[in-house]
Design a protein around this motif. Structure first.
Motif, PDB file in Angstrom:
ATOM      1  N   LEU A  28       0.933  -1.332  -0.114  1.00 40.82           N
ATOM      2  CA  LEU A  28      -0.124   0.080  -0.119  1.00 40.82           C
ATOM      3  C   LEU A  28       0.885   1.187  -0.252  1.00 40.82           C
ATOM      4  O   LEU A  28       2.082   1.390   0.363  1.00 40.82           O
ATOM      5  N   ALA A  29       0.415   2.274  -0.579  1.00 41.09           N
ATOM      6  CA  ALA A  29       0.833   3.728  -0.415  1.00 41.09           C
ATOM      7  C   ALA A  29       0.126   4.315   0.673  1.00 41.09           C
ATOM      8  O   ALA A  29      -1.092   4.627   0.631  1.00 41.09           O
ATOM      9  N   ALA A  30       0.762   4.343   1.845  1.00 44.42           N
ATOM     10  CA  ALA A  30      -0.133   4.792   3.085  1.00 44.42           C
ATOM     11  C   ALA A  30       0.650   6.266   3.727  1.00 44.42           C
ATOM     12  O   ALA A  30       1.666   6.428   3.577  1.00 44.42           O
ATOM     13  N   TYR A  31      -0.347   7.038   4.163  1.00 44.48           N
ATOM     14  CA  TYR A  31       0.139   8.304   5.092  1.00 44.48           C
ATOM     15  C   TYR A  31      -0.442   8.070   6.445  1.00 44.48           C
ATOM     16  O   TYR A  31      -1.570   7.664   6.616  1.00 44.48           O
ATOM     17  N   HIS A  32       0.493   8.649   7.302  1.00 44.79           N
ATOM     18  CA  HIS A  32       0.092   8.471   8.734  1.00 44.79           C
ATOM     19  C   HIS A  32       0.128   9.850   9.333  1.00 44.79           C
ATOM     20  O   HIS A  32       1.237  10.602   9.307  1.00 44.79           O
ATOM     21  N   PRO A  51       4.980  -6.492   2.339  1.00 47.46           N
ATOM     22  CA  PRO A  51       6.133  -6.055   1.856  1.00 47.46           C
ATOM     23  C   PRO A  51       6.002  -5.028   0.735  1.00 47.46           C
ATOM     24  O   PRO A  51       5.334  -5.601  -0.117  1.00 47.46           O
ATOM     25  N   GLY A  52       6.932  -4.066   0.614  1.00 45.90           N
ATOM     26  CA  GLY A  52       6.669  -3.134  -0.459  1.00 45.90           C
ATOM     27  C   GLY A  52       5.794  -1.889  -0.147  1.00 45.90           C
ATOM     28  O   GLY A  52       5.949  -0.998  -0.942  1.00 45.90           O
ATOM     29  N   THR A  53       5.194  -2.124   1.046  1.00 47.79           N
ATOM     30  CA  THR A  53       4.433  -1.031   1.564  1.00 47.79           C
ATOM     31  C   THR A  53       5.311   0.267   1.723  1.00 47.79           C
ATOM     32  O   THR A  53       6.328   0.329   2.364  1.00 47.79           O
ATOM     33  N   ASP A 100       0.175  14.806  -3.052  1.00 46.00           N
ATOM     34  CA  ASP A 100      -0.693  14.751  -4.303  1.00 46.00           C
ATOM     35  C   ASP A 100      -1.920  14.135  -4.315  1.00 46.00           C
ATOM     36  O   ASP A 100      -2.301  13.463  -3.474  1.00 46.00           O
ATOM     37  N   THR A 101      -2.723  14.591  -5.006  1.00 52.57           N
ATOM     38  CA  THR A 101      -4.190  14.191  -5.201  1.00 52.57           C
ATOM     39  C   THR A 101      -4.119  12.698  -5.537  1.00 52.57           C
ATOM     40  O   THR A 101      -3.367  12.338  -6.542  1.00 52.57           O
ATOM     41  N   ASP A 102      -5.152  12.055  -5.131  1.00 54.02           N
ATOM     42  CA  ASP A 102      -4.969  10.593  -5.440  1.00 54.02           C
ATOM     43  C   ASP A 102      -3.895   9.717  -5.304  1.00 54.02           C
ATOM     44  O   ASP A 102      -3.669   8.894  -6.235  1.00 54.02           O
ATOM     45  N   SER A 103      -2.950   9.981  -4.407  1.00 51.11           N
ATOM     46  CA  SER A 103      -1.883   9.616  -4.166  1.00 51.11           C
ATOM     47  C   SER A 103      -1.638   8.322  -3.099  1.00 51.11           C
ATOM     48  O   SER A 103      -0.655   7.642  -3.230  1.00 51.11           O
ATOM     49  N   ARG A 104      -2.691   7.992  -2.329  1.00 53.38           N
ATOM     50  CA  ARG A 104      -2.605   7.116  -1.326  1.00 53.38           C
ATOM     51  C   ARG A 104      -3.936   6.255  -1.235  1.00 53.38           C
ATOM     52  O   ARG A 104      -4.881   6.518  -1.563  1.00 53.38           O
ATOM     53  N   ARG A 144      -9.794  13.241   1.961  1.00 54.72           N
ATOM     54  CA  ARG A 144     -10.332  12.718   0.806  1.00 54.72           C
ATOM     55  C   ARG A 144      -9.641  12.892  -0.518  1.00 54.72           C
ATOM     56  O   ARG A 144      -9.691  12.144  -1.544  1.00 54.72           O
ATOM     57  N   ARG A 145      -8.813  14.154  -0.596  1.00 50.47           N
ATOM     58  CA  ARG A 145      -8.375  14.331  -1.924  1.00 50.47           C
ATOM     59  C   ARG A 145      -6.968  13.704  -2.132  1.00 50.47           C
ATOM     60  O   ARG A 145      -6.945  13.066  -3.157  1.00 50.47           O
ATOM     61  N   VAL A 146      -6.574  13.255  -1.012  1.00 48.75           N
ATOM     62  CA  VAL A 146      -5.172  12.401  -1.266  1.00 48.75           C
ATOM     63  C   VAL A 146      -5.656  11.011  -1.516  1.00 48.75           C
ATOM     64  O   VAL A 146      -4.681  10.234  -1.911  1.00 48.75           O
ATOM     65  N   LEU A 147      -6.692  10.413  -1.193  1.00 49.60           N
ATOM     66  CA  LEU A 147      -6.936   9.175  -1.128  1.00 49.60           C
ATOM     67  C   LEU A 147      -7.281   8.918  -2.797  1.00 49.60           C
ATOM     68  O   LEU A 147      -8.136   9.808  -3.238  1.00 49.60           O
TER      69      LEU A 147
END
Length: 511
Positions: A294-298, A315-317, A359-363, A390-393
């Protein structure tokens, strides 16, 4: 024949020559700066016990202003009755002793007699604040020699005092707190004030009383070393400790301000001790395919328990973390085993600002875990902040957030209502009584986990994952959730009374 050019205000005796304009300016500047240092640092010292809330800030500011007003008024009256030369040294010395004793006094009171904390806190701000504020009228009295120069002297010293207050504020906020523990700041300030008292006493009356004041200052410093509530590290925002788990060799608990904030197993990052972290893992594992990177933001890092879990199980997240406290980041590297190459990029920044840079739609996933046990960063709770989430998801992305509330759950219900303004689907996970699924039981409060997405939440899969992890928690959606939210009003940047909605925090896990 009697001259009439001006009326004498104070006799031009030798002691006036001892206090020249530079010395007068230094005394007013230093005492005014010290008042603001005490105010700001006292707020940080109280935050672990009272929360860094609007109420706490208002109380500390109000007490400090009261001290300034009272000290200025009383100092002026006393200066008209007693030779100010006899007052300046003791005012600086006693205030220095109290300032140096403040960390030990507050931490000891919080540990042994919490009911007295407000009284002791008030006195540790009032006493030095009033004494230091009295220095300005003392000095003004000494500098006035005729009515003809009253405006000049008063105006100059008033301006110098204001500049001192500004310097004290900026120096504390941008330099001292970033580099020194709060106890060190107060002890150092106390020593400087006592040293100033000694210098004034030497210039005006010899060393009378100075040794006793110095001993009190030293005693204050020594008391801090044995006072309860000591930290492994005092960061810019927290009193931090790392405690080993006697039952697990790799287990470490990160305590922030005395509350359990994170648990990390250095040998097994898949071990999740706190129920709310297991609930977050359950929601994520029910939403995304097993092992899918996953591309995750915390929002908020703490001990980085969940980013470590994602790295181990997917793995690879790539996890990007916004953690406002650089001291906590250092603890992760030095004591909690964070290594480069773990797929975890930690940035020391405010979460709202970090979110704005994405960035928008980046996560695929955003995890909100910046909510402390006794205070909440309100600017991460609003409709505007959630719109940025919501924008970044991406279109199938998931926002999962840890909330803490108690009593009537006013804050939690308002935050869920806020998420409902932004996302098509919202669900709440928690103890049945806390989320309205067991009306017969009294709600105890604590941690709740909220899921928000524009795709439907897989309720059966999430509940199955919760049961598999033995959380004892249930998931509420639809009409049950609507009933639980009730008439809670969504939070906005213009209206977010989070501190008022949040109920007092009880014992248990932090965020």
């Amino acid at each position: 024949m009697t001259g009439t050019s001006s009326s004498p205000v104070a006799e031009d005796t030798p002691h006036h020559r001892h206090l020249g304009p530079r010395a007068a300016a230094a005394l007013v500047f230093g005492s005014s700066a010290a008042v603001l240092v005490v105010e700001i640092v006292a707020l940080r010292l109280l935050a672990p016990y009272l929360g860094l809330t609007l109420e706490t800030s208002t109380m500390v500011i109000g007490i400090a202003l009261t001290a300034i007003a009272f000290g200025s008024w009383l100092g002026g009256r006393i200066a008209d009755q007693i030779d100010p030369r006899r007052l300046i040294g003791p005012a600086l010395g006693v205030s220095g002793a109290v300032v140096a004793l403040t960390p030990a006094a507050l931490r000891s009171t919080a540990e042994w007699s919490p009911a007295l904390l407000m009284l002791i806190a008030s006195m540790t701000i009032l006493v030095p604040g009033a004494l230091l504020s009295a220095v300005t009228p003392f000095v003004t009295k000494l500098r006035l020699t005729s009515l003809a120069e009253t405006g000049t002297v008063v105006g100059r010293l008033s301006g110098v005092g204001t500049v001192g207050a500004i310097v004290g504020t900026v120096l504390t906020g941008f330099v001292l707190v970033a580099r020194l523990p709060v106890s060190g700041i107060l002890i150092g300030l106390g020593v400087l004030l006592v040293a100033g008292a000694a210098l004034v006493e030497w210039r005006t009356r010899g060393w009378t009383g100075t040794p006793a004041l110095a001993l009190v200052t030293v005693a204050g410093g020594l008391a801090v070393t044995v006072a309860p509530g000591a930290c492994d590290t005092e960061t810019r925002y927290h009193c931090a400790r790392v405690v080993a788990d006697p039952d697990r060799p790799g287990g470490r608990t990160l305590l922030l301000d005395g509350l359990r904030h994170s648990y990390v197993d250095l040998d097994d990052p898949t071990y999740l001790k706190f129920p709310y972290v297991r609930a977050i893992a359950s929601a994520v594992d029910a939403t995304f395919a097993e092992g899918e990177p996953l591309a995750a933001y915390h929002l908020g890092g703490g001990g980085l328990t969940f980013p470590r879990y994602l790295h181990a199980t997917r793995p690879g997240t790539e996890s990007l973390v916004s953690e406002i406290d650089g001291g906590i980041v250092r603890i992760n590297r030095d004591r909690l085993g964070l290594r480069t190459g773990d797929g975890i990029d930690v940035r020391t920044e405010d979460g709202r600002l970090g979110l704005r840079r994405l960035d928008t739609d980046s996560r695929d996933l955003v995890v909100g875990d910046a909510f402390g046990g006794i205070s909440v960063p309100w600017h991460l709770t609003t409709v505007e902040a959630m719109a940025d989430v919501r924008r970044v998801l991406d279109e199938d992305g998931l926002y999962v957030v840890n909330l803490i509330d108690h009593g009537t759950q006013d804050f939690a219900r308002a935050e869920v209502a806020t998420l409902g303004e932004t996302f098509a689907h919202v669900a709440v996970v928690g103890e049945p009584a806390d989320i309205g699924l067991d009306p017969a039981a009294a709600a105890e409060g604590g941690n709740l986990v909220v899921l928000a997405s524009d795709r439907p939440v897989d309720v059966p899969a999430t509940q199955e994952a919760l049961d598999a992890r033995r959380t004892g928690w249930r998931i509420a959606t639809g009409d049950a959730l609507t009933s639980w939210i009730g008439d809670a009003r969504p939070l906005t940047d213009d209206y977010a009374p989070v501190d008022q909605l949040l109920q007092p925090f009880g014992p248990g896990d932090g965020a």
